[in-house]
Scaffold this active site. Structure first.
Site, short mmCIF file in Angstrom:
data_model
loop_
_atom_site.label_atom_id
_atom_site.label_comp_id
_atom_site.label_asym_id
_atom_site.label_seq_id
_atom_site.Cartn_x
_atom_site.Cartn_y
_atom_site.Cartn_z
N ASP A 77 0.89 -1.15 0.00
CA ASP A 77 0.00 0.00 0.00
C ASP A 77 0.93 1.21 0.00
OD1 ASP A 77 -2.09 1.75 0.07
OD2 ASP A 77 -3.22 0.70 1.61
C1 BGC Z 1 -5.04 3.18 -0.06
C2 BGC Z 1 -5.05 2.22 -1.23
C3 BGC Z 1 -4.87 2.96 -2.51
C4 BGC Z 1 -3.57 3.74 -2.43
C5 BGC Z 1 -3.25 4.53 -3.67
C6 BGC Z 1 -3.83 4.07 -0.08
O1 BGC Z 1 -3.94 5.09 0.85
O2 BGC Z 1 -5.10 2.48 1.15
O3 BGC Z 1 -6.25 1.48 -1.24
O4 BGC Z 1 -4.90 2.09 -3.59
O5 BGC Z 1 -3.64 4.66 -1.35
O6 BGC Z 1 -4.11 5.59 -3.82
#
Ligand code: BGC
Length: 736
Positions: A268
């Site tokens: 993530d």
């Molecule tokens: C989220 C993800 C997301 C990523 C990119 C993170 O803060 O938890 O689900 O895909 O950001 O935007």
């Protein structure tokens, strides 16, 4: 005549043999091409320098990674996910790039998809959103999300598929297959145990092996083993003290070992915390928010990522083996052959009529009719009636906000607009009732209008109407249905309870559209005659809502999670802070396997609305329900047959649900668990027999003593009904 039959038989056998040999050839050629690809990967690996390999394992911008120009290795481009393809973000900041050609179709949020109980529709959804991603030249779509609905406070539940692992698994598989048909990798997220947003970057979850395997992993497992997903995203939180993005047990042993996942583990954004653990425990690609992987900005920050310079140095000085980077790059190259380097990938498209239709179908099949006293719904379009549509959510766009799933759709039809377009005879009037500030990540922006005036104006508007439709619920602002933190209260926000009560005093002909991705306290329920759960529906929201409110489409959605009467009736909240949100960032899932309806059922706690519940404008009868046998062996399949009749006045659909429970188990069991379902579409007066097959293996529990699944012999009960509470027949069976 005989000669004719013989000729037809011959022709038929010829067709069968040809089909079989084609399938065989296809299978062989797939096998061959995957061997060829692995060979190509070997040769590419031998040409890459260590620096080039390490460079492929981390971000070069917010949503892309480096290629290797001299060898024709492309960059990888990603985008959120999961309800549509997000607008372009700037290279190195979270601001939008302000392109003019990145508006897309916003599909309904995944809770709505789950509520449709229609796996085929999930395939259409995945295929359509995949086509949009392909058109936008994305190689990886960051979704779907399959974290289990454990608490109604979780700010991100709207992005997930509900509280039941079987439902989530059944719905996620066709979605992923649909996306990947476009040469776009789905990225199932967040692996694992990211079941709350509060403290998401620091909380350490303790959960039993049994609950882990029976509740929290199945949808991920199905994504890997059945849908063959090409990438998976680690989560922010820890599990038993170790960050889940580079977790020895979760990533190495279970995901890559037991499930044989051959795709890419993507972090993530800034969820990696250590070079050594990232290298050793299965992280392949590190993406980030800030810059050194932890959230602060320096120049050349991508070089400071855990899988960047520190990784390179550790390999150079012999602390880590080069095999580790080779293994990651092998997976990354495999992903490229499946996506950007796939010569057969289609061109994709955006904003097409069929995408809008899929979005509308998912919305209408997912909307749930919860209450319908004296047939409040559907509302006829008659002259001389005035409908007052009250509430901010009647006009507030719900695609902005909510965090990373926010979208920039080509258009978003609001509930008010949809109703106005549909109702040509009745007069529709509107008043906001309250106003809230715009949805901004991590921040609550104040309202700008005077709340008292808004309330008074709404009550005045209501006085002029024959029917009041209150459009309320939550929104996508911080501390509502939004990433980054959880809701602070189970109650409806913005003083809506008071507004509902005041509206009812003016005119009790009051119905409500509840716009949320979560359960809310419904202690105001007796004030409304009709209640429809509408979710976040995206581009086609208003049209779909008008379809249901007017009766053009008969509602057939079923709740993918329970609505507890009060928060402490939910199992995660029954054990105090230890269980939610945790104490000092340590948390124990004390309810164990008893999540959602499993808890309500087993502990006899009545929910306001049970899992699987949803009304229709017509009536269905389930009868002649039987199992094919009384006794089964462990390798058998149970076949449950039921007749379903539409005994009401209109076309509609019903979901036949089969739950199974074990009597006198040697371990604690839920009273019953969903093991099969089927949605049946019936004309007025029509009946149909459905047969639902359940593999006995699905009845196994995870035995911690042997660290494996075990099917207990003995007596079981099969419960067949149209919600987890409304059971038409209970059948005893035995497994020998
Ligand atoms: C989220 C993800 C997301 C990523 C990119 C993170 O803060 O938890 O689900 O895909 O950001 O935007």
């Amino acid at each position: 005549m005989k000669a004719k039959i013989a000729k037809s038989l011959l022709l038929f056998s010829f067709i069968l043999i040809t089909l079989y040999s084609c399938t065989l050839k296809q299978h062989k050629s797939n096998e061959q091409s995957s061997i060829e690809i692995e060979n190509k990967i070997d040769s590419i690996l031998s040409l890459l320098t260590l620096k080039e390999k390490v460079d492929m394992c981390h971000a070069q911008s917010k949503f892309s990674t480096k290629g290797v120009g001299r060898l024709g290795i492309p960059e990888i481009w990603m985008s959120d996910g999961p309800h549509g393809v997000r607008a372009e973000i700037q290279w190195d900041s979270w601001g939008y790039a302000e392109w003019t050609n990145d508006s897309i179709t916003a599909f309904p949020a995944l809770t709505c998809l789950a509520a449709s109980f229609n796996p085929q529709l999930s395939g259409d959804y995945g295929f359509s959103v995949g086509e949009e991603a392909r058109y936008r030249e994305k190689d990886v779509l960051l979704g779907p999300g399959v974290n289990l609905y454990r608490t109604p406070l979780n700010g991100r539940n709207f992005e997930y598929l509900g509280e039941d692992p079987f439902l989530a698994s059944t719905m996620v598989v066709p979605y992923i297959k649909g996306v990947q048909k476009n040469g776009v990798a789905a990225c199932v997220k967040h692996f694992a145990l990211n079941n709350q947003e509060h403290w998401r970057s620091s909380v350490s979850v303790e959960v039993s092996d049994r609950a882990l395997h029976e509740m929290y992993l199945p949808a991920f497992k199905a994504s890997v083993e059945e849908a063959k997903v090409w990438s998976i995203m680690g989560a922010y939180n820890k599990f038993r003290g170790q960050y889940t993005t580079h977790h020895k047990l979760l990533t190495n042993t279970i995901l890559k070992g037991d499930w044989k996942f051959d795709g890419v583990v993507i972090s993530d954004w800034s969820s990696a915390h250590s070079t050594k653990e990232s290298a050793l425990y299965g992280l392949d690609l590190e993406m980030g928010t800030g810059t050194d992987g932890l959230g602060t900005t320096t120049s050349n920050h991508y070089d400071h990522y855990f899988l960047a310079n520190p990784f390179y140095k550790a390999i150079q000085n012999g602390e880590l083996s080069e095999d580790l980077v080779d293994e990651k790059v092998r997976r990354i190259l495999r992903l490229m052959y499946r996506t950007s380097l796939n010569k057969n990938k289609p061109a994709g498209k955006i904003n097409s009529k069929d995408h809008h239709q899929v979005a509308r179908n998912v919305a209408t099949e997912g909307i749930v009719l919860l209450k319908n006293e004296n047939n409040f719904f559907p509302i006829q379009d008659k002259q001389n009636i005035t409908i007052a549509v009250i509430g901010e959510n009647a006009t507030r766009p719900m695609t902005p906000g909510g965090g990373s799933s926010e979208l920039k759709p080509e258009f978003e039809i609001s509930p008010l607009e949809g109703l106005k377009k549909r109702y040509k005879n009745a007069t529709i009037i509107h008043s906001m009732g309250y106003e809230t500030g715009p949805s901004t990540y991590d921040l609550i922006l104040p309202a700008t209008l005077n709340q008292d005036s808004l309330r008074i104006a709404a009550l005045e508007t209501a006085k002029k109407a024959d029917i009041i439709l209150f459009v309320g619920g939550l929104n996508k602002s911080h501390l509502q249905d939004c990433e980054g933190d959880d809701r602070q209260s189970y109650k409806l926000p913005y003083k809506q309870e008071k507004l509902i009560a005041d509206l009812k005093n003016i005119n009790s002909n009051l119905g409500m559209l509840l716009v949320t991705g979560n359960a809310v306290d419904t202690s105001w329920l007796s004030n409304v005659k009709g209640l429809i759960q509408t979710w976040y529906l995206g581009s086609m929201a208003g049209y779909a809502i008008a379809d249901i409110v007017s009766g053009d489409v008969n509602p057939s959605g079923k709740l993918p999670f329970s609505f507890p009467k009060k928060l402490t009736d939910n199992s995660a909240h029954s054990f105090g802070e230890t269980s939610y949100p945790g104490i000092n960032h340590q948390q124990e899932y004390k309810e164990d396997i008893l999540v959602g309806y499993r808890w309500h059922d087993t502990k006899n706690i009545d929910p306001a609305y049970p899992f699987g519940f949803g009304l229709s404008y017509t009536n269905f009868k389930l009868y002649d329900i039987e199992s094919d046998k009384n006794g089964y062996s462990k390798n058998d399949e149970i076949i449950i047959r039921s007749k379903v009749a539409n005994s009401g006045d209109s076309y509609g659909a019903e979901v036949i649900q089969v739950y199974i429970g074990k009597e006198n188990s040697k371990v604690q069991r839920a009273l019953k668990e969903l093991k099969g379902f089927q949605k049946v579409y019936l004309k007025k007066g029509e009946e149909q027999e459905v047969s639902i097959k359940i593999d006995i293996k699905k009845l196994a529990f995870y035995n911690e003593d042997i660290a494996d699944w075990e099917i207990e012999t003995g007596d079981y009960f099969v419960y067949v009904g149209n919600s987890s509470k409304n059971i038409s027949k209970k059948i005893g069976i035995r497994i020998n």
